[in-house]
Design an enzyme around this catalytic site. Structure first.
Site, PDB file in Angstrom:
ATOM      1  N   ARG A  65       0.815  -1.221   0.000  1.00 16.56           N
ATOM      2  CA  ARG A  65       0.000   0.000   0.000  1.00 16.56           C
ATOM      3  C   ARG A  65       0.842   1.262   0.000  1.00 16.56           C
ATOM      4  NH1 ARG A  65      -2.931  -3.805   2.837  1.00 16.56           N
ATOM      5  NH2 ARG A  65      -1.850  -3.205   4.734  1.00 16.56           N
ATOM      6  N   GLU A 102       5.414  -9.789  14.044  1.00 17.32           N
ATOM      7  CA  GLU A 102       4.729 -10.199  15.268  1.00 17.32           C
ATOM      8  C   GLU A 102       4.940 -11.696  15.531  1.00 17.32           C
ATOM      9  OE1 GLU A 102       0.932  -8.438  14.839  1.00 17.32           O
ATOM     10  OE2 GLU A 102       0.536  -8.617  16.987  1.00 17.32           O
TER      11      GLU A 102
END
Ligand code: AMP
Length: 177
Positions: A65, A102
């Site tokens: 993006r 993560e």
């Protein structure tokens, strides 16, 4: 920078999607903003405005993006545009770096000739969360000899303190959550 009213309009076109792509993550869906010509322009203009005086020569967009905002911001700043992509997507000689996600690790890379030594570079993405992706991209820019003038984002998830991974780098975000 941008007015409170512009900020409010942009924020109004960002949709929170709970538990996507994994339970516990609130995904910031920017597609309503992209569909709307007014907020798309406000976002691109707002991102460029913060670096108008910085003689940016090259904008590096982070997959994927970051590509959407990177090219119009580059045009607004009179700069060129190049890509930082996930591993294995770019042809030719590349420089790659790994970073913590993560869960597990990611790898991001740029073409070895993506920028000229001393070129003034701005890194851009839609969201800064933990900061790992942006910090890895900043490392690549510096290893390739670029002068990093800053990093800008549409959204900063401030509670994740991602900017701590970019010490000494100017970080701008249009919206903070
Ligand atoms: P990070 O490396 O943790 O800062 O993650 C940044 C990258 O993951 C960006 O390219 C974002 O597009 C994406 N990302 C992380 N968290 C979110 C979120 N909550 N909503 C949308 N995109 C996200």
């Amino acid at each position: 920078m941008i007015s409170a009213e512009s900020r409010r309009r942009i924020e109004g076109r960002i949709r929170d999607v709970p538990d996507f792509p994994r339970p516990g993550i609130v995904f910031k869906d920017i597609t309503p903003l992209l569909r709307d010509p007014e907020t798309l322009r406000l976002a691109c203009d707002g991102l460029a405005a913060g670096f108008q005086e910085d003689r940016v020569e090259l904008v590096v967009g982070i997959e994927s993006r970051g590509f959407i905002f990177g090219a119009p911001v580059a045009l607004a700043l009179g700069a060129g545009f190049t890509l930082a992509r996930k591993q294995g997507k770019l042809p030719g000689e590349t420089l790659a770096t790994r970073y913590a996600l993560e869960y597990g690790e990611g790898e991001i890379e740029m073409q070895s000739d993506a920028l000229a030594r001393g070129q003034r570079v701005l890194v851009i993405d839609d969201v800064i969360a933990t900061g790992g992706t942006a910090a890895a991209t900043a490392r690549l820019v510096c290893e390739l000899g670029g002068v990093l003038v800053g990093a800008c984002f549409l959204i900063e998830l401030a509670f994740l303190e991602g900017r701590k991974l970019l010490p000494g780098i100017r970080v701008e975000a249009l919206l903070r959550f």
